[in-house]
Each structure stands twice: as C-alpha cells, then as structure tokens.
Design a protein around this motif. Structure first.
Motif, PDB file in Angstrom:
ATOM      1  N   THR A   4    -106.597 -33.026 -36.843  1.00  0.00           N
ATOM      2  CA  THR A   4    -106.300 -34.109 -37.788  1.00  0.00           C
ATOM      3  C   THR A   4    -107.413 -34.235 -38.820  1.00  0.00           C
ATOM      4  N   LEU A   5    -108.655 -34.141 -38.393  1.00  0.00           N
ATOM      5  CA  LEU A   5    -109.789 -34.215 -39.319  1.00  0.00           C
ATOM      6  C   LEU A   5    -109.778 -33.038 -40.301  1.00  0.00           C
ATOM      7  N   ILE A   6    -109.423 -31.862 -39.795  1.00  0.00           N
ATOM      8  CA  ILE A   6    -109.327 -30.685 -40.667  1.00  0.00           C
ATOM      9  C   ILE A   6    -108.265 -30.914 -41.749  1.00  0.00           C
ATOM     10  N   LEU A   7    -107.127 -31.469 -41.334  1.00  0.00           N
ATOM     11  CA  LEU A   7    -106.059 -31.749 -42.291  1.00  0.00           C
ATOM     12  C   LEU A   7    -106.482 -32.816 -43.301  1.00  0.00           C
ATOM     13  N   LEU A   8    -107.243 -33.803 -42.844  1.00  0.00           N
ATOM     14  CA  LEU A   8    -107.745 -34.830 -43.760  1.00  0.00           C
ATOM     15  C   LEU A   8    -108.648 -34.218 -44.826  1.00  0.00           C
ATOM     16  N   VAL A   9    -109.530 -33.340 -44.391  1.00  0.00           N
ATOM     17  CA  VAL A   9    -110.413 -32.654 -45.347  1.00  0.00           C
ATOM     18  C   VAL A   9    -109.579 -31.815 -46.313  1.00  0.00           C
ATOM     19  N   LEU A  10    -108.545 -31.163 -45.791  1.00  0.00           N
ATOM     20  CA  LEU A  10    -107.655 -30.368 -46.644  1.00  0.00           C
ATOM     21  C   LEU A  10    -106.987 -31.245 -47.697  1.00  0.00           C
ATOM     22  N   CYS A  11    -106.570 -32.445 -47.292  1.00  0.00           N
ATOM     23  CA  CYS A  11    -105.956 -33.380 -48.243  1.00  0.00           C
ATOM     24  C   CYS A  11    -106.941 -33.757 -49.345  1.00  0.00           C
ATOM     25  N   TYR A  12    -108.187 -33.986 -48.960  1.00  0.00           N
ATOM     26  CA  TYR A  12    -109.216 -34.291 -49.965  1.00  0.00           C
ATOM     27  C   TYR A  12    -109.361 -33.114 -50.932  1.00  0.00           C
ATOM     28  N   LEU A  13    -109.383 -31.895 -50.398  1.00  0.00           N
ATOM     29  CA  LEU A  13    -109.550 -30.709 -51.240  1.00  0.00           C
ATOM     30  C   LEU A  13    -108.347 -30.505 -52.155  1.00  0.00           C
ATOM     31  N   ALA A  68     -99.966 -34.208 -49.656  1.00  0.00           N
ATOM     32  CA  ALA A  68    -100.890 -34.827 -48.701  1.00  0.00           C
ATOM     33  C   ALA A  68    -100.140 -35.627 -47.643  1.00  0.00           C
ATOM     34  N   VAL A  69     -99.171 -36.422 -48.082  1.00  0.00           N
ATOM     35  CA  VAL A  69     -98.371 -37.189 -47.124  1.00  0.00           C
ATOM     36  C   VAL A  69     -97.579 -36.236 -46.237  1.00  0.00           C
ATOM     37  N   GLY A  70     -97.055 -35.162 -46.811  1.00  0.00           N
ATOM     38  CA  GLY A  70     -96.313 -34.180 -46.028  1.00  0.00           C
ATOM     39  C   GLY A  70     -97.151 -33.545 -44.937  1.00  0.00           C
ATOM     40  N   LEU A  71     -98.434 -33.335 -45.206  1.00  0.00           N
ATOM     41  CA  LEU A  71     -99.314 -32.719 -44.212  1.00  0.00           C
ATOM     42  C   LEU A  71     -99.509 -33.606 -42.980  1.00  0.00           C
ATOM     43  N   SER A  72     -99.263 -34.903 -43.136  1.00  0.00           N
ATOM     44  CA  SER A  72     -99.421 -35.808 -41.992  1.00  0.00           C
ATOM     45  C   SER A  72     -98.433 -35.477 -40.879  1.00  0.00           C
ATOM     46  N   TYR A  73     -97.328 -34.798 -41.226  1.00  0.00           N
ATOM     47  CA  TYR A  73     -96.336 -34.425 -40.215  1.00  0.00           C
ATOM     48  C   TYR A  73     -96.811 -33.260 -39.350  1.00  0.00           C
ATOM     49  N   LEU A  74     -97.909 -32.631 -39.741  1.00  0.00           N
ATOM     50  CA  LEU A  74     -98.428 -31.505 -38.968  1.00  0.00           C
ATOM     51  C   LEU A  74     -99.434 -31.933 -37.900  1.00  0.00           C
ATOM     52  N   THR A  75     -99.729 -33.220 -37.870  1.00  0.00           N
ATOM     53  CA  THR A  75    -100.701 -33.711 -36.884  1.00  0.00           C
ATOM     54  C   THR A  75    -100.072 -33.802 -35.498  1.00  0.00           C
ATOM     55  N   PRO A  83     -97.297 -43.880 -39.557  1.00  0.00           N
ATOM     56  CA  PRO A  83     -97.491 -44.603 -40.826  1.00  0.00           C
ATOM     57  C   PRO A  83     -98.948 -44.646 -41.267  1.00  0.00           C
ATOM     58  N   LEU A  84     -99.850 -44.841 -40.305  1.00  0.00           N
ATOM     59  CA  LEU A  84    -101.272 -44.889 -40.650  1.00  0.00           C
ATOM     60  C   LEU A  84    -101.779 -43.535 -41.111  1.00  0.00           C
ATOM     61  N   LEU A  85    -101.282 -42.475 -40.490  1.00  0.00           N
ATOM     62  CA  LEU A  85    -101.702 -41.129 -40.884  1.00  0.00           C
ATOM     63  C   LEU A  85    -101.227 -40.791 -42.288  1.00  0.00           C
ATOM     64  N   LYS A  86    -100.009 -41.193 -42.623  1.00  0.00           N
ATOM     65  CA  LYS A  86     -99.506 -40.963 -43.977  1.00  0.00           C
ATOM     66  C   LYS A  86    -100.429 -41.612 -45.004  1.00  0.00           C
ATOM     67  N   ILE A  87    -100.835 -42.835 -44.716  1.00  0.00           N
ATOM     68  CA  ILE A  87    -101.713 -43.559 -45.630  1.00  0.00           C
ATOM     69  C   ILE A  87    -103.083 -42.896 -45.703  1.00  0.00           C
ATOM     70  N   ALA A  88    -103.638 -42.541 -44.546  1.00  0.00           N
ATOM     71  CA  ALA A  88    -104.952 -41.907 -44.512  1.00  0.00           C
ATOM     72  C   ALA A  88    -104.962 -40.594 -45.281  1.00  0.00           C
ATOM     73  N   ALA A  92    -106.867 -39.846 -48.836  1.00  0.00           N
ATOM     74  CA  ALA A  92    -107.817 -38.727 -48.930  1.00  0.00           C
ATOM     75  C   ALA A  92    -107.558 -37.927 -50.209  1.00  0.00           C
ATOM     76  N   ALA A  93    -106.280 -37.705 -50.522  1.00  0.00           N
ATOM     77  CA  ALA A  93    -105.935 -36.977 -51.745  1.00  0.00           C
ATOM     78  C   ALA A  93    -106.303 -37.776 -52.989  1.00  0.00           C
ATOM     79  N   ILE A  94    -106.064 -39.082 -52.957  1.00  0.00           N
ATOM     80  CA  ILE A  94    -106.406 -39.940 -54.104  1.00  0.00           C
ATOM     81  C   ILE A  94    -107.915 -39.931 -54.344  1.00  0.00           C
TER      82      ILE A  94
END
Length: 206
Positions: A4-13, A68-75, A83-88, A92-94
């Motif tokens: 999940t943290l890796i995906l969050l970093v990916l969203c930021y990137l 970014a929101v779509g990637l939350s489905y891979l967690t 819902p919280l993951l979608k927001i997070a 991260a992308a914003i």
C-alpha cells in the motif's frame, strides 16, 4: 501494508509527472516556471502556448487523479478501508501535482488533478460543481473566481447527494488546498487586480 505504501508513493510520482513543463519545453522551448504566472497548471499553458496545449495538459492532469484512485483497488486491505484509501491515493496525486519532485517541488494548483480524483470518487457532485465553475467562468472570465466558487460548493454538494463523511472530508480538504494554492489570486481579487483570461488566444499556437 508495504504494498500500500509503495502504491501511495507511485500515486505521488504519477501526480508529479510535469505535463505542462515538458509540453512547454518541447513545443515552445521555454521553462514554464519562468514565464507567465510561473505556475505549472493548464491556465498558464493557455497564456503561453494557447488552448490546444492547455487542453492536452488539462486532460493529462485530470487523468492523474483518476488513475490514482484506480490504483487504490490494487491494495490488499479490508473492504471498509476502501473509501479512505481512495482519498489517500487521490490526495497523494494532488500533492505530487502541486509539489512535483520532477520540477523542483513546484507545480500547478491542483485543480485539474483534484477534479480527476473527485470525478472518480463522486461523479455527480463533481459534475454539478463543474457546471457551477463553467457558469461563473462564462460570466467573469476569471479562472480563480470560478475555481473558488466550485471548490466551496463541493462540501455542500457532497452533503446534498449523501456522499458520506469520508467524501465530505475529502471535499473540505480540497477546499483548503485550493485556498492555499490560490492565496496570491485571492490577494489580487481583493485588490481588484485579477485579470480575466484573454479569449483571443483560443486558437493558440501549434
């Protein structure tokens, strides 16, 4: 959790991908940070390059939020966390868009990427907010007024459409981010110095 943290970093990137900076360098040989308003958003692209490239940048920046929101489905997390993951992931992308690691931690104002996130999470309220934006912009031709109007309407629209506390919290968070990134625009508005967009540039440069 690590995944999940890796995906969050990916969203930021993904959010950090400097769409406007690359487009301006490729097609106008300029550093967008040093021309116009210095902002890396679609509005400054419009001023410097014209409508064609502004629409391309706008589309890509919106897509950042959707992806970014779509990637939350891979967690691999409990369903109640969705819902919280979608927001997070969206936030991260914003944040990446606003403070891009690829552009010296400069960026846009997060409006387009926020639209992508909101459209993926709550399409109907987002669509209504967009209609408000379009109406205000058509009247004033001032992007910041239209954006602030639409942003402030979002928490209300989320409530009216029964989107729940999580999405309302997202909307409120985005309001504060929009206020922060538009603080100079707000100062100019208060002084009566904010300039409307020049529609004569609509045909732009090729």
């Amino acid at each position: 959790m690590i995944w999940t943290l890796i995906l969050l970093v990916l969203c930021y990137l993904i959010g950090s991908f400097p769409t406007s900076l690359l487009v301006a360098k490729r097609h106008a040989h300029v550093d967008l940070r040093k021309v116009g308003s210095g902002n890396l958003g679609a509005t400054n692209v419009y001023r410097v390059l014209g409508a064609k490239w502004a629409l391309i940048v706008l589309s890509v920046d919106i897509l950042k939020g959707v992806v970014a929101v779509g990637l939350s489905y891979l967690t691999i997390m409990p369903m109640f966390m969705a819902p919280l993951l979608k927001i997070a992931f969206g936030l991260a992308a914003i944040i990446g868009h606003n403070w891009s690691i690829f552009a010296g931690f400069k960026g846009g104002k997060g409006v387009a990427t926020s639209c992508g996130v909101l459209a993926a999470v709550a399409p109907v309220p987002t669509g209504m907010a967009f209609l408000l934006w379009a109406g205000v912009f058509a009247i004033t031709r001032i992007s910041s007024i239209a954006t602030l109007s639409a942003a402030f309407s979002l928490p209300i629209l989320m409530g009216l459409y029964n989107q729940g506390i999580v999405n309302i919290t997202l909307a409120v968070t985005i309001v504060f981010l929009v206020i922060f990134t538009h603080r100079e625009n707000i100062k100019r508005l208060m002084r009566g110095e904010e300039k409307p967009l020049d529609f004569s540039k609509w045909r732009g440069k090729n």
